[in-house]
Design an enzyme around this catalytic site. Structure first.
Site, PDB file in Angstrom:
ATOM      1  N   LYS A  81       0.669  -1.202  -0.093  1.00  0.00           N
ATOM      2  CA  LYS A  81       0.019   0.029   0.074  1.00  0.00           C
ATOM      3  C   LYS A  81       0.832   1.160  -0.015  1.00  0.00           C
ATOM      4  CE  LYS A  81      -4.416   0.999   0.341  1.00  0.00           C
ATOM      5  NZ  LYS A  81      -5.625   0.162  -0.254  1.00  0.00           N
ATOM      6  N   GLY A 182     -23.799   3.156   3.595  1.00  0.00           N
ATOM      7  CA  GLY A 182     -23.029   3.793   2.400  1.00  0.00           C
ATOM      8  C   GLY A 182     -23.480   3.503   1.122  1.00  0.00           C
ATOM      9  N   GLY A 184     -22.521   4.911  -2.011  1.00  0.00           N
ATOM     10  CA  GLY A 184     -21.572   5.326  -2.877  1.00  0.00           C
ATOM     11  C   GLY A 184     -21.206   4.224  -4.177  1.00  0.00           C
TER      12      GLY A 184
END
Ligand code: NAD
Length: 354
Positions: A81, A182, A184
């Site tokens: 990451k 959520g 999205g």
């Protein structure tokens, strides 16, 4: 000051590197957790951290999560990451992206980036002008790559169906009540797929008009964001924030199943056992939400060979998610511990750290 490798989130990471480019103002951290199964794959997060130590913690924790996610998805990729430390105004300049692309290139392919919070397809295209080690690039329709959101949603939808069959013995989604936190890219996609099979939806988003618009489109009900975890339902599907499954969050749940795409849903490892003690079936987040990384990894692997990969190939790999979840739940039921513990053990064995 203590050394970062004594941090609780440090887990024998292969590489942790700070990159600073004075000219562009770029400050970024790379964390490569494992390259046991292939180049470290995982998105870049562009975020303002009030305390820079939070950026390091994120990089350490999220890169380990990517090792587990990629291994469990059966991908030829390790886990990594990157975090770019944005200023308070979250200003992102072309020079900063160019310097970041050069820093990825300097890692020689040990790290392959993708989108994460604060980074979109256009940013991936900008990075690709400096390095080949980028995935999630805009692609023609029908090919792997591009926005991972719809692929993530598909895997979660299949995982929810598997959980409903496993826990409730119901093969059809008709009338199954799913509460979605959520709405999205991921939550919205999950809602559309569920609505297409007749599920009953309750939706919530801190962006209330967004949830209301989706409910108007699909025919669901809307509740305030702070009420969704108390909603009596057949499935609670978290698709917004991490760490929602803490002591008080778990106590509020009124559902036999938790299955959603948000990363790092369990506040602490012990919270998986707490869910199990309440008789709630949990779909480990990094197993159920792997659809997007499957998409962009297959895109990257094909491009490196000078080939392309079709979305059909991506969907075939996403189709393996429900079977993997069933294996975890069965092992959990036969004394293997809570599903998150079973998944962690399987993932660690796959990356050679069993
Ligand atoms: P998104 O930004 O498109 O959507 C997130 C939504 O959650 C937004 O509408 C936001 O307003 C809402 N939200 C934020 N806080 C909330 C709260 N407290 N209560 C209710 N709603 C809230 O992000 P996304 O791409 O849909 O990702 C959602 C989650 O899934 C994140 O945890 C992300 O890390 C994870 N995830 C995403 C992908 C992907 O492919 N996009 C892949 C794996 C995991």
């Amino acid at each position: 000051m203590s050394a970062f490798w004594t941090e609780p989130d440090f887990d024998d990471h292969e590489l942790v590197q700070l990159v600073h480019d004075r000219a562009s103002g770029l400050t970024a951290i790379f964390a490569i957790h494992s390259t046991h199964l292939g180049p470290g794959g995982g998105g870049t997060r562009f975020w303002h951290y009030a305390d820079p130590a939070g950026a390091l913690r994120d990089a350490l924790r999220l890169s380990k999560g990517m090792s587990y996610k990629n291994a469990m998805a059966g991908l030829p990729a390790g886990g990594a990451k990157a975090v770019i430390l944005a200023d308070a105004g979250r200003r992102k300049t072309p020079e900063m992206l160019a310097a970041f692309g050069d820093a990825i290139e300097a890692l020689g392919g040990r790290y392959v980036t993708a989108e994460d919070v604060g980074m979109g397809e256009a940013d991936m295209a900008a990075l690709a002008r400096r390095t080949d080690h980028v995935s999630g690039l805009p692609v023609p329709e029908g090919q792997a790559g591009g926005d991972p959101g719809p692929f993530t949603a598909k895997g979660i939808f299949l995982g929810i169906k598997a959980a409903v069959a496993y826990k409730l013995g119901r093969e059809a989604m008709d009338g199954v009540h799913v509460a979605i936190q959520g709405t999205g890219s991921v939550g919205g996609g999950v809602a559309r797929l569920l609505a297409g099979e007749g599920a009953r939806l309750t939706l919530a988003d801190i962006d209330a008009p967004r949830a209301a618009a989706l409910a108007a489109e699909l025919g669901g009900e809307v509740v305030p964001a702070d009420a969704i975890m108390d909603t009596p339902c057949d499935v609670f599907s978290p698709n917004a924030l991490g760490a929602i499954l803490d002591d008080s969050g778990i106590a509020r749940l009124n559902t036999p199943i938790v299955a959603g795409g948000a990363n790092n849903q369990l506040a602490r490892a012990g919270h998986g056992a707490m869910l199990a003690a309440r008789g709630i079936l949990y779909a480990p987040d990094y197993v159920i939400n792997a659809g997007g990384i499957i998409d962009v990894t297959l895109e990257y692997v094909a491009r490196r060979k000078g080939e392309t990969c079709s979305v059909e190939d991506v969907y075939r790999k996403i189709d393996e998610i429900p079977g993997r979840l069933r294996t975890i739940w069965q092992e959990s039921e036969t004394g293997g511990g809570s599903p998150d513990a079973v998944a962690d053990r399987m993932a660690r064995a796959l990356i050679g750290r069993g």
